[in-house]
Design a protein around this motif. Structure first.
Motif, PDB file in Angstrom:
ATOM      1  N   UNK A  16       0.850  -1.197   0.000  1.00  0.00           N
ATOM      2  CA  UNK A  16       0.000   0.000   0.000  1.00  0.00           C
ATOM      3  C   UNK A  16       0.884   1.243   0.000  1.00  0.00           C
ATOM      4  N   UNK A  17       0.529   2.241  -0.834  1.00  0.00           N
ATOM      5  CA  UNK A  17       1.312   3.464  -0.934  1.00  0.00           C
ATOM      6  C   UNK A  17       1.095   4.296   0.321  1.00  0.00           C
ATOM      7  N   UNK A  18       2.215   4.649   0.955  1.00  0.00           N
ATOM      8  CA  UNK A  18       2.151   5.435   2.189  1.00  0.00           C
ATOM      9  C   UNK A  18       2.322   6.907   1.858  1.00  0.00           C
ATOM     10  N   UNK A  19       1.712   7.809   2.700  1.00  0.00           N
ATOM     11  CA  UNK A  19       1.889   9.249   2.507  1.00  0.00           C
ATOM     12  C   UNK A  19       3.297   9.608   2.975  1.00  0.00           C
ATOM     13  N   UNK A  20       4.231   9.188   2.126  1.00  0.00           N
ATOM     14  CA  UNK A  20       5.630   9.406   2.459  1.00  0.00           C
ATOM     15  C   UNK A  20       6.396   9.862   1.232  1.00  0.00           C
ATOM     16  N   UNK A  21       7.574  10.372   1.483  1.00  0.00           N
ATOM     17  CA  UNK A  21       8.415  10.880   0.396  1.00  0.00           C
ATOM     18  C   UNK A  21       9.843  10.373   0.589  1.00  0.00           C
ATOM     19  N   UNK A  22      10.419   9.840  -0.497  1.00  0.00           N
ATOM     20  CA  UNK A  22      11.825   9.443  -0.516  1.00  0.00           C
ATOM     21  C   UNK A  22      12.594  10.506  -1.300  1.00  0.00           C
ATOM     22  N   UNK A  23      13.635  11.035  -0.682  1.00  0.00           N
ATOM     23  CA  UNK A  23      14.465  12.055  -1.338  1.00  0.00           C
ATOM     24  C   UNK A  23      15.846  11.436  -1.607  1.00  0.00           C
ATOM     25  N   UNK A  24      16.241  11.428  -2.876  1.00  0.00           N
ATOM     26  CA  UNK A  24      17.514  10.824  -3.267  1.00  0.00           C
ATOM     27  C   UNK A  24      18.426  11.918  -3.801  1.00  0.00           C
ATOM     28  N   UNK A  25      19.480  12.220  -3.050  1.00  0.00           N
ATOM     29  CA  UNK A  25      20.398  13.292  -3.428  1.00  0.00           C
ATOM     30  C   UNK A  25      21.693  13.108  -2.638  1.00  0.00           C
ATOM     31  N   UNK A  26      22.821  13.354  -3.263  1.00  0.00           N
ATOM     32  CA  UNK A  26      24.090  13.187  -2.563  1.00  0.00           C
ATOM     33  C   UNK A  26      24.542  14.441  -1.823  1.00  0.00           C
ATOM     34  N   UNK A  27      23.684  15.463  -1.833  1.00  0.00           N
ATOM     35  CA  UNK A  27      23.983  16.701  -1.106  1.00  0.00           C
ATOM     36  C   UNK A  27      23.287  16.670   0.257  1.00  0.00           C
ATOM     37  N   UNK A  28      24.049  16.537   1.368  1.00  0.00           N
ATOM     38  CA  UNK A  28      23.419  16.432   2.691  1.00  0.00           C
ATOM     39  C   UNK A  28      22.640  17.690   3.081  1.00  0.00           C
ATOM     40  N   UNK A  29      23.068  18.861   2.605  1.00  0.00           N
ATOM     41  CA  UNK A  29      22.353  20.100   2.936  1.00  0.00           C
ATOM     42  C   UNK A  29      20.961  20.083   2.304  1.00  0.00           C
ATOM     43  N   UNK A  30      20.884  19.610   1.053  1.00  0.00           N
ATOM     44  CA  UNK A  30      19.584  19.530   0.383  1.00  0.00           C
ATOM     45  C   UNK A  30      18.684  18.500   1.084  1.00  0.00           C
ATOM     46  N   UNK A  31      19.272  17.400   1.519  1.00  0.00           N
ATOM     47  CA  UNK A  31      18.484  16.381   2.233  1.00  0.00           C
ATOM     48  C   UNK A  31      17.905  16.953   3.527  1.00  0.00           C
ATOM     49  N   UNK A  32      18.700  17.743   4.250  1.00  0.00           N
ATOM     50  CA  UNK A  32      18.198  18.370   5.490  1.00  0.00           C
ATOM     51  C   UNK A  32      17.081  19.360   5.181  1.00  0.00           C
ATOM     52  N   UNK A  33      17.255  20.113   4.102  1.00  0.00           N
ATOM     53  CA  UNK A  33      16.239  21.101   3.697  1.00  0.00           C
ATOM     54  C   UNK A  33      14.914  20.392   3.375  1.00  0.00           C
ATOM     55  N   UNK A  34      14.974  19.325   2.598  1.00  0.00           N
ATOM     56  CA  UNK A  34      13.762  18.607   2.208  1.00  0.00           C
ATOM     57  C   UNK A  34      13.104  17.921   3.404  1.00  0.00           C
ATOM     58  N   UNK A  35      13.922  17.385   4.308  1.00  0.00           N
ATOM     59  CA  UNK A  35      13.374  16.723   5.493  1.00  0.00           C
ATOM     60  C   UNK A  35      12.588  17.716   6.350  1.00  0.00           C
ATOM     61  N   UNK A  71      12.074   9.814   4.115  1.00  0.00           N
ATOM     62  CA  UNK A  71      13.284   8.979   4.141  1.00  0.00           C
ATOM     63  C   UNK A  71      14.243   9.517   3.082  1.00  0.00           C
ATOM     64  N   UNK A  72      15.550   9.419   3.363  1.00  0.00           N
ATOM     65  CA  UNK A  72      16.533   9.973   2.438  1.00  0.00           C
ATOM     66  C   UNK A  72      17.564   8.906   2.041  1.00  0.00           C
ATOM     67  N   UNK A  73      18.168   9.106   0.880  1.00  0.00           N
ATOM     68  CA  UNK A  73      19.225   8.210   0.382  1.00  0.00           C
ATOM     69  C   UNK A  73      20.274   9.055  -0.335  1.00  0.00           C
ATOM     70  N   UNK A  74      21.558   8.751  -0.063  1.00  0.00           N
ATOM     71  CA  UNK A  74      22.646   9.532  -0.665  1.00  0.00           C
ATOM     72  C   UNK A  74      22.994   9.065  -2.076  1.00  0.00           C
ATOM     73  N   UNK A  75      22.518   7.901  -2.471  1.00  0.00           N
ATOM     74  CA  UNK A  75      22.804   7.412  -3.819  1.00  0.00           C
ATOM     75  C   UNK A  75      21.723   6.432  -4.252  1.00  0.00           C
ATOM     76  N   UNK A  76      21.805   6.030  -5.510  1.00  0.00           N
ATOM     77  CA  UNK A  76      20.774   5.163  -6.077  1.00  0.00           C
ATOM     78  C   UNK A  76      20.700   3.793  -5.440  1.00  0.00           C
ATOM     79  N   UNK A  77      21.838   3.215  -5.057  1.00  0.00           N
ATOM     80  CA  UNK A  77      21.832   1.885  -4.439  1.00  0.00           C
ATOM     81  C   UNK A  77      21.069   1.883  -3.116  1.00  0.00           C
ATOM     82  N   UNK A  78      21.298   2.929  -2.295  1.00  0.00           N
ATOM     83  CA  UNK A  78      20.568   3.017  -1.017  1.00  0.00           C
ATOM     84  C   UNK A  78      19.079   3.236  -1.264  1.00  0.00           C
TER      85      UNK A  78
END
Length: 474
Positions: free
Chosen positions: A1-20, A31-38
């Motif tokens: 089931x699709x959850x009201x959640x967002x995955x942000x994939x970016x290798x820039x930690x500042x952008x990840x903090x901003x989006x979070x 949830x965040x991931x620094x690269x495609x494998x994660x």
């Protein structure tokens, strides 16, 4: 089931903090991931409503990640939003097949309203307005240096895609993060299915261990596997070349895959043909040896019934000549090499046989053999053997008829650009009045003829006994 959640994939930690921070206030689980494998690991366990993906990332690129998500997670209904800092430079490209929206990355204050607006529209189903458009492109400008880097990257990708050899890039734990079209053919799958999978899983256990050893090599120079130790991939024999990529910001392993199946088959065919040829030649040597042995036995038997010494001597000389050829075929048949002979061993056996057949009662003649160790081609061994046979036999016959003791020597050495054969004795010197080159003797005519056959030169020294020197080119 699709959850009201967002995955942000970016290798820039500042952008990840901003989006979070931003999306958390809007009530989304982040949830965040620094690269495609994660990101792929997270998506195996979690179905978010939206996925924000940066285009430029280490390992798997954002574009490749979008394609993988569409291929592997078809049952999920997550909306994909590309967020990229190269929007102006990539404005001509169309990403509508892999993403639901494309947002230019800009200063965070300006981005807030764009992100919230896109999420609201996509939740309400207002998707069509974003197809084929880059949102916020008017807020950014094209940078020439970025454009140049993208041109360089695209040029490199074009070269990799045109390669006949397969090329894959791996992380140090063997995860595949890039594969060119040729590599996809080797693996028999699509890029979307291949990326992020374990490279070792495509090989049997015995090959996995060998590949792991290849990866553990510490030096940074290219190494290969598969030439001597066969490696199979999807039924094809391959050669793997490893190239380490190591700099301050990025580490990976490049693997070049060569299909050597047909070459190895051709090599095996050649090996079999050569083996069959060797067996055939060995059989020929064996038959010649047996035939020569039969002739030697017939001559020996005939000699038992001949009382005339002159005729008996002629038969003995003939027997020695035949025996010199017999020895060659015997050694070729018994040896591993069918075209070369150990010349030192051959001449030693040859002179020993002549000594046995030529030594008279009360005669004390010693022989000294000094042959440089090494193999010699049979095309040279046969004429040299006949020359040695003739000159040694002649020494026994004529050099010691006045004295019953003496010495015969045979040497064979390499001298700069030639071989030098010396056959001599310290008996009675060769008569001054006889020119051996024009002598009526069949034996000397044979020696001179064989020397010419070898493109050699023969000289005679009469100072202390008799010594023939023959030089032949290498």
């Amino acid at each position: 089931m699709v959850e009201k959640g967002i995955l942000v994939v970016d290798n820039n930690p500042v952008f990840l903090d901003f989006m979070t921070e931003l999306l958390g206030k809007e009530g989304y689980k982040i949830k965040t991931a620094e690269d495609g494998l994660k990101a792929l690991q997270i998506l195996k366990m979690w179905n978010p409503q939206f996925i924000f993906i940066d285009l430029i990332m280490p390992q798997i690129s954002g574009e490749e990640l979008c394609r993988i998500i569409h291929s592997r997670f078809k049952s999920n209904f997550a909306k994909i939003i590309i967020v990229s800092a190269i929007a102006a430079e990539e404005a001509r490209r169309n990403f509508k097949d892999i993403a639901d929206a494309y947002l230019a990355k800009m200063p965070f204050k300006k981005m807030r309203s764009y992100i919230i607006r896109i999420l609201n529209d996509l939740e309400k189903g207002n998707i069509q307005k974003y197809k084929g458009k880059i949102i916020g492109i008017e807020e950014v400008y094209r940078r020439e240096i970025t454009k140049e880097l993208l041109v360089s990257k695209n040029h490199l990708n074009a070269l990799l895609k045109s390669m006949a050899e397969g090329f894959v890039e791996l992380t140090h734990d063997f995860k595949i993060i890039y594969a060119n079209p040729a590599a996809l053919i080797f693996f028999g799958t699509s890029e979307e299915e291949l990326l992020g999978t374990d490279f070792l899983s495509y090989f049997d256990e015995q090959y996995q261990r060998a590949i792991q050893k290849l990866f553990k090599a510490e030096d940074k120079y290219p190494e290969s596997l598969g030439e001597d130790f066969p490696v199979l991939l999807k039924g094809r024999q391959i050669l793997i070349r490893r190239v380490l990529v190591d700099n301050d910001m990025y580490q990976s392993v490049g693997i070049i895959i060569h299909d050597i199946t047909e070459r190895k088959k051709a090599e095996e065919t050649i090996k079999r043909a050569l083996k069959e040829k060797e067996i055939l030649l060995q059989e020929i040597h064996h038959r010649i040896k047996n035939n020569l042995a039969m002739i030697l036995n017939l001559i020996n038997l005939q000699g038992m019934y001949i009382k005339e010494k002159k005729v008996h001597d002629i038969l003995t000389e003939l027997e020695n000549k035949i025996h010199s050829i017999f020895l060659i075929h015997e050694k070729l048949y018994k040896g591993e090499d069918i075209v070369t002979v150990d010349f030192d061993e051959y001449i030693s056996d040859l002179v020993a046989n002549i000594t046995r057949s030529s030594t008279l009662p009360n005669m004390n003649i010693t022989t000294e053999i000094d042959i440089a160790p090494g193999l010699l081609n049979v095309n040279r061994v046969i004429p040299l053997g006949l020359i040695v046979t003739e000159l040694v036999t002649n020494a026994f016959k004529y050099a010691f008829h006045k004295k019953r003791h003496g010495k015969i020597w045979v040497t064979f050495k390499k001298k700069e650009d030639r071989y030098r054969l010396v056959v001599g004795n310290n008996g009675t010197s060769f008569p001054e009045e006889i020119n051996f080159r024009e002598a009526d003797s069949l034996g000397f005519r044979l020696v001179c003829s064989l020397t010419e056959q070898l493109n050699g030169k023969i000289e005679l020294n009469r100072e202390e006994g008799t010594e023939f020197t023959i030089d032949i080119p290498l």
